[in-house]
Design a protein around this motif. Structure first.
Motif, PDB file in Angstrom:
ATOM      1  N   LYS A  22       0.817  -1.216   0.000  1.00 34.29           N
ATOM      2  CA  LYS A  22       0.000   0.000   0.000  1.00 34.29           C
ATOM      3  C   LYS A  22       0.852   1.268   0.000  1.00 34.29           C
ATOM      4  O   LYS A  22       0.486   2.266  -0.622  1.00 34.29           O
ATOM      5  CB  LYS A  22      -0.928  -0.010   1.222  1.00 34.29           C
ATOM      6  N   ILE A  23       1.963   1.227   0.709  1.00 32.97           N
ATOM      7  CA  ILE A  23       2.851   2.397   0.727  1.00 32.97           C
ATOM      8  C   ILE A  23       3.302   2.743  -0.683  1.00 32.97           C
ATOM      9  O   ILE A  23       3.341   3.919  -1.077  1.00 32.97           O
ATOM     10  CB  ILE A  23       4.077   2.134   1.627  1.00 32.97           C
ATOM     11  N   ARG A  24       3.630   1.736  -1.470  1.00 34.45           N
ATOM     12  CA  ARG A  24       4.186   1.970  -2.806  1.00 34.45           C
ATOM     13  C   ARG A  24       3.157   2.503  -3.791  1.00 34.45           C
ATOM     14  O   ARG A  24       3.517   2.944  -4.885  1.00 34.45           O
ATOM     15  CB  ARG A  24       4.856   0.690  -3.320  1.00 34.45           C
ATOM     16  N   GLU A  25       1.905   2.462  -3.397  1.00 32.89           N
ATOM     17  CA  GLU A  25       0.876   3.118  -4.211  1.00 32.89           C
ATOM     18  C   GLU A  25       0.875   4.626  -3.995  1.00 32.89           C
ATOM     19  O   GLU A  25       0.291   5.376  -4.786  1.00 32.89           O
ATOM     20  CB  GLU A  25      -0.506   2.555  -3.864  1.00 32.89           C
ATOM     21  N   LYS A  26       1.538   5.077  -2.904  1.00 33.15           N
ATOM     22  CA  LYS A  26       1.481   6.479  -2.507  1.00 33.15           C
ATOM     23  C   LYS A  26       2.817   7.210  -2.637  1.00 33.15           C
ATOM     24  O   LYS A  26       2.839   8.421  -2.862  1.00 33.15           O
ATOM     25  CB  LYS A  26       1.006   6.583  -1.052  1.00 33.15           C
ATOM     26  N   CYS A  27       3.933   6.480  -2.438  1.00 32.08           N
ATOM     27  CA  CYS A  27       5.219   7.174  -2.424  1.00 32.08           C
ATOM     28  C   CYS A  27       6.362   6.201  -2.689  1.00 32.08           C
ATOM     29  O   CYS A  27       6.143   5.009  -2.911  1.00 32.08           O
ATOM     30  CB  CYS A  27       5.425   7.882  -1.086  1.00 32.08           C
ATOM     31  N   ILE A  28       7.582   6.723  -2.649  1.00 31.45           N
ATOM     32  CA  ILE A  28       8.788   5.902  -2.803  1.00 31.45           C
ATOM     33  C   ILE A  28       9.080   5.216  -1.474  1.00 31.45           C
ATOM     34  O   ILE A  28       9.089   5.854  -0.421  1.00 31.45           O
ATOM     35  CB  ILE A  28       9.985   6.773  -3.210  1.00 31.45           C
ATOM     36  N   GLU A  29       9.324   3.907  -1.538  1.00 32.37           N
ATOM     37  CA  GLU A  29       9.732   3.186  -0.342  1.00 32.37           C
ATOM     38  C   GLU A  29      11.077   2.527  -0.587  1.00 32.37           C
ATOM     39  O   GLU A  29      11.289   1.869  -1.602  1.00 32.37           O
ATOM     40  CB  GLU A  29       8.717   2.108   0.045  1.00 32.37           C
ATOM     41  N   ILE A  30      11.986   2.700   0.364  1.00 32.73           N
ATOM     42  CA  ILE A  30      13.287   2.043   0.352  1.00 32.73           C
ATOM     43  C   ILE A  30      13.283   1.024   1.487  1.00 32.73           C
ATOM     44  O   ILE A  30      13.057   1.371   2.645  1.00 32.73           O
ATOM     45  CB  ILE A  30      14.435   3.051   0.572  1.00 32.73           C
ATOM     46  N   ILE A  31      13.502  -0.250   1.161  1.00 33.98           N
ATOM     47  CA  ILE A  31      13.505  -1.300   2.179  1.00 33.98           C
ATOM     48  C   ILE A  31      14.935  -1.643   2.571  1.00 33.98           C
ATOM     49  O   ILE A  31      15.787  -1.932   1.714  1.00 33.98           O
ATOM     50  CB  ILE A  31      12.788  -2.566   1.673  1.00 33.98           C
ATOM     51  N   VAL A  32      15.188  -1.609   3.871  1.00 29.44           N
ATOM     52  CA  VAL A  32      16.479  -1.997   4.433  1.00 29.44           C
ATOM     53  C   VAL A  32      16.284  -3.289   5.225  1.00 29.44           C
ATOM     54  O   VAL A  32      15.521  -3.317   6.193  1.00 29.44           O
ATOM     55  CB  VAL A  32      17.042  -0.898   5.367  1.00 29.44           C
ATOM     56  N   HIS A  33      16.963  -4.339   4.793  1.00 31.60           N
ATOM     57  CA  HIS A  33      16.925  -5.624   5.497  1.00 31.60           C
ATOM     58  C   HIS A  33      18.218  -5.726   6.296  1.00 31.60           C
ATOM     59  O   HIS A  33      19.306  -5.776   5.726  1.00 31.60           O
ATOM     60  CB  HIS A  33      16.824  -6.750   4.473  1.00 31.60           C
ATOM     61  N   THR A  34      18.084  -5.763   7.630  1.00 36.35           N
ATOM     62  CA  THR A  34      19.291  -5.783   8.461  1.00 36.35           C
ATOM     63  C   THR A  34      20.021  -7.115   8.416  1.00 36.35           C
ATOM     64  O   THR A  34      21.211  -7.184   8.736  1.00 36.35           O
ATOM     65  CB  THR A  34      18.945  -5.479   9.930  1.00 36.35           C
ATOM     66  N   GLY A  35      19.295  -8.179   8.067  1.00 36.79           N
ATOM     67  CA  GLY A  35      19.909  -9.506   8.109  1.00 36.79           C
ATOM     68  C   GLY A  35      19.901 -10.113   9.494  1.00 36.79           C
ATOM     69  O   GLY A  35      20.637 -11.066   9.768  1.00 36.79           O
ATOM     70  N   GLN A  36      19.049  -9.596  10.392  1.00 36.74           N
ATOM     71  CA  GLN A  36      18.942 -10.182  11.732  1.00 36.74           C
ATOM     72  C   GLN A  36      18.524 -11.649  11.628  1.00 36.74           C
ATOM     73  O   GLN A  36      19.075 -12.507  12.304  1.00 36.74           O
ATOM     74  CB  GLN A  36      17.951  -9.392  12.585  1.00 36.74           C
ATOM     75  N   HIS A  37      17.512 -11.932  10.794  1.00 35.27           N
ATOM     76  CA  HIS A  37      17.225 -13.315  10.395  1.00 35.27           C
ATOM     77  C   HIS A  37      17.830 -13.506   9.011  1.00 35.27           C
ATOM     78  O   HIS A  37      17.434 -12.846   8.057  1.00 35.27           O
ATOM     79  CB  HIS A  37      15.718 -13.575  10.361  1.00 35.27           C
ATOM     80  N   TYR A  38      18.780 -14.404   8.911  1.00 35.97           N
ATOM     81  CA  TYR A  38      19.572 -14.526   7.682  1.00 35.97           C
ATOM     82  C   TYR A  38      19.476 -15.908   7.042  1.00 35.97           C
ATOM     83  O   TYR A  38      19.801 -16.077   5.878  1.00 35.97           O
ATOM     84  CB  TYR A  38      21.046 -14.211   7.969  1.00 35.97           C
ATOM     85  N   ASP A  39      19.036 -16.910   7.793  1.00 38.89           N
ATOM     86  CA  ASP A  39      18.823 -18.233   7.220  1.00 38.89           C
ATOM     87  C   ASP A  39      17.747 -18.150   6.141  1.00 38.89           C
ATOM     88  O   ASP A  39      16.740 -17.465   6.308  1.00 38.89           O
ATOM     89  CB  ASP A  39      18.387 -19.193   8.335  1.00 38.89           C
ATOM     90  N   ASP A  40      17.943 -18.836   5.019  1.00 40.31           N
ATOM     91  CA  ASP A  40      16.982 -18.762   3.908  1.00 40.31           C
ATOM     92  C   ASP A  40      15.567 -19.108   4.356  1.00 40.31           C
ATOM     93  O   ASP A  40      14.589 -18.495   3.903  1.00 40.31           O
ATOM     94  CB  ASP A  40      17.399 -19.697   2.764  1.00 40.31           C
ATOM     95  N   ASN A  41      15.438 -20.102   5.248  1.00 35.16           N
ATOM     96  CA  ASN A  41      14.114 -20.515   5.711  1.00 35.16           C
ATOM     97  C   ASN A  41      13.491 -19.517   6.682  1.00 35.16           C
ATOM     98  O   ASN A  41      12.306 -19.599   6.988  1.00 35.16           O
ATOM     99  CB  ASN A  41      14.196 -21.891   6.393  1.00 35.16           C
ATOM    100  N   MET A  42      14.299 -18.599   7.167  1.00 36.38           N
ATOM    101  CA  MET A  42      13.796 -17.575   8.079  1.00 36.38           C
ATOM    102  C   MET A  42      13.693 -16.212   7.402  1.00 36.38           C
ATOM    103  O   MET A  42      13.214 -15.256   8.004  1.00 36.38           O
ATOM    104  CB  MET A  42      14.730 -17.448   9.304  1.00 36.38           C
ATOM    105  N   SER A  43      14.170 -16.108   6.153  1.00 40.11           N
ATOM    106  CA  SER A  43      14.232 -14.794   5.511  1.00 40.11           C
ATOM    107  C   SER A  43      13.835 -14.847   4.040  1.00 40.11           C
ATOM    108  O   SER A  43      12.764 -14.399   3.657  1.00 40.11           O
ATOM    109  CB  SER A  43      15.652 -14.217   5.661  1.00 40.11           C
ATOM    110  N   LYS A  44      14.681 -15.430   3.203  1.00 39.98           N
ATOM    111  CA  LYS A  44      14.507 -15.371   1.749  1.00 39.98           C
ATOM    112  C   LYS A  44      13.156 -15.888   1.288  1.00 39.98           C
ATOM    113  O   LYS A  44      12.489 -15.291   0.431  1.00 39.98           O
ATOM    114  CB  LYS A  44      15.619 -16.166   1.061  1.00 39.98           C
ATOM    115  N   ILE A  45      12.701 -16.989   1.890  1.00 40.21           N
ATOM    116  CA  ILE A  45      11.446 -17.593   1.460  1.00 40.21           C
ATOM    117  C   ILE A  45      10.260 -16.655   1.653  1.00 40.21           C
ATOM    118  O   ILE A  45       9.306 -16.656   0.874  1.00 40.21           O
ATOM    119  CB  ILE A  45      11.208 -18.930   2.206  1.00 40.21           C
TER     120      ILE A  45
END
Length: 349
Positions: A22-45
């Motif tokens: 919904k945000i991206r329908e209104k403005c520019i959004e920049i997503i920062v992923h800290t990598g706190q959860h970094y395992d593929d099964n906890m993040s990438k999926i």
């Protein structure tokens, strides 16, 4: 307008799946992923199956002590904010990623938007409690999920720009539940039938870092004799091995799951045993009795309504509740009407 959204852990990915769209329908959004959860099964999926926009920045922080992890995040997020110059920084929940994003923004005088504000367990020994309190007090806009959360904020003197919008995770459950039925094959994969198993999740440091607590939890699970499915968090897996914990045949260990598979397991379970705040809520949304492996919860409404029971790491209580606990009240609508995201967007824009 430009918003920088800071995320880093499973519950935040789920929330972002509903809000970022919904945000991206209104403005520019920049997503920062800290990598706190970094395992593929906890993040990438989660990014793949929930169609979350790929992060513009991935900090790859990984694990570490709270000070080390939060400090590294703070330094890197500050550099991104100096480069991007956003109008707002948006954070979710109560993780170290939440606090680091909020602190970095506050120090640079960038307004902070905190989604899921006002939650309190009143146990300041919990890192999550410290994170949520500090974040609430430096945020410009605080979006609370319940009446109780609003009262907590008011009691701490936070009275401006406080909005009770409902819970964005309720939005997510409603949005993705049907998709999970279409896409997930987790029941077939593990030969499960509706309400013939107990779903368990264990990951909090207060349980995994204590040999006594973790052993007692598994004794309770073992002695229940019930068919228990346990998607195993990497931290828990490490400590099960370290403490030489015995798992009986009634406990089936599986890999960590994506959101759609998890929703399917929750929705088809008989009961849920967990130390996760998010899973407690999902159990309530889906009408599943929840047994919480903590000494308190920030989701007090679920306990007051009789659908969630606090047992800590008491093996006898765990066993008894797995066998006997049944809610006796109709679930109340504490968490909004499923339109939390739209209400947030209406306030911000």
């Amino acid at each position: 307008m430009k918003i920088v959204t800071v995320i880093g852990a499973r519950p935040q990915f789920i929330k972002a799946a509903t809000v970022s769209r919904k945000i991206r329908e209104k403005c520019i959004e920049i997503i920062v992923h800290t990598g706190q959860h970094y395992d593929d099964n906890m993040s990438k999926i989660f990014f793949q199956e929930l169609n979350i926009p790929l992060p513009d920045y991935n900090l790859n922080i990984g694990s570490g002590s709270h000070g080390t992890q939060t400090g590294r995040m703070l330094e890197k997020i500050e550099n991104i904010l100096l480069n991007e110059k956003p109008d707002y920084v948006l954070v979710y929940g109560d993780t170290n990623s939440t606090l680091a994003g909020a602190l970095a923004a506050s120090k640079l005088l960038i307004p902070v938007v905190h989604i899921e504000s006002g939650l309190r367990s009143f146990n300041k020994s919990m890192p999550e409690e410290q994170n949520r309190i500090l974040t609430d007090h430096i945020s410009k806009y605080v979006f609370a999920p319940t009446d109780t959360a609003v009262k907590n904020l008011f009691n701490e003197g936070i009275k401006e720009n406080v909005f009770n919008v409902g819970d964005v995770m309720f939005d997510a459950v409603l949005y993705f539940k049907d998709l999970a039925k279409d896409k997930s094959r987790v029941l077939q994969k593990y030969f499960l039938k509706r309400e013939n198993y107990i779903l368990a999740t264990i990951h909090r440091a207060e349980n995994t870092n204590s040999v006594e607590k973790l052993k007692n939890i598994f004794k309770g699970l073992n002695e229940s004799g019930q068919n228990i499915i346990l998607p195993l968090h990497p931290r828990t897996k490490k400590y099960i091995k370290k403490y030489n914990i015995i798992l009986e045949d009634n406990i089936k260990i599986i890999e960590p799951l994506g959101y759609l598979d998890m929703i399917m397991l929750e929705d088809n379970s008989k009961k849920i045993v967990t130390d996760s705040g998010g899973v407690q809520k999902e159990a309530f949304f889906l009408g599943k009795p929840c047994i919480t492996l903590r000494s308190e919860t920030e989701w007090v409404e679920t306990v007051e309504n009789g659908w969630n029971i606090i047992v800590g790491a008491d093996k006898d209580k765990i066993k008894k509740c797995i066998l006997d606990f049944e809610p006796k009240q109709v679930r109340k609508e504490y968490f909004g009407d499923g339109n939390a995201v739209q209400k947030i967007i209406s306030e911000l824009f």
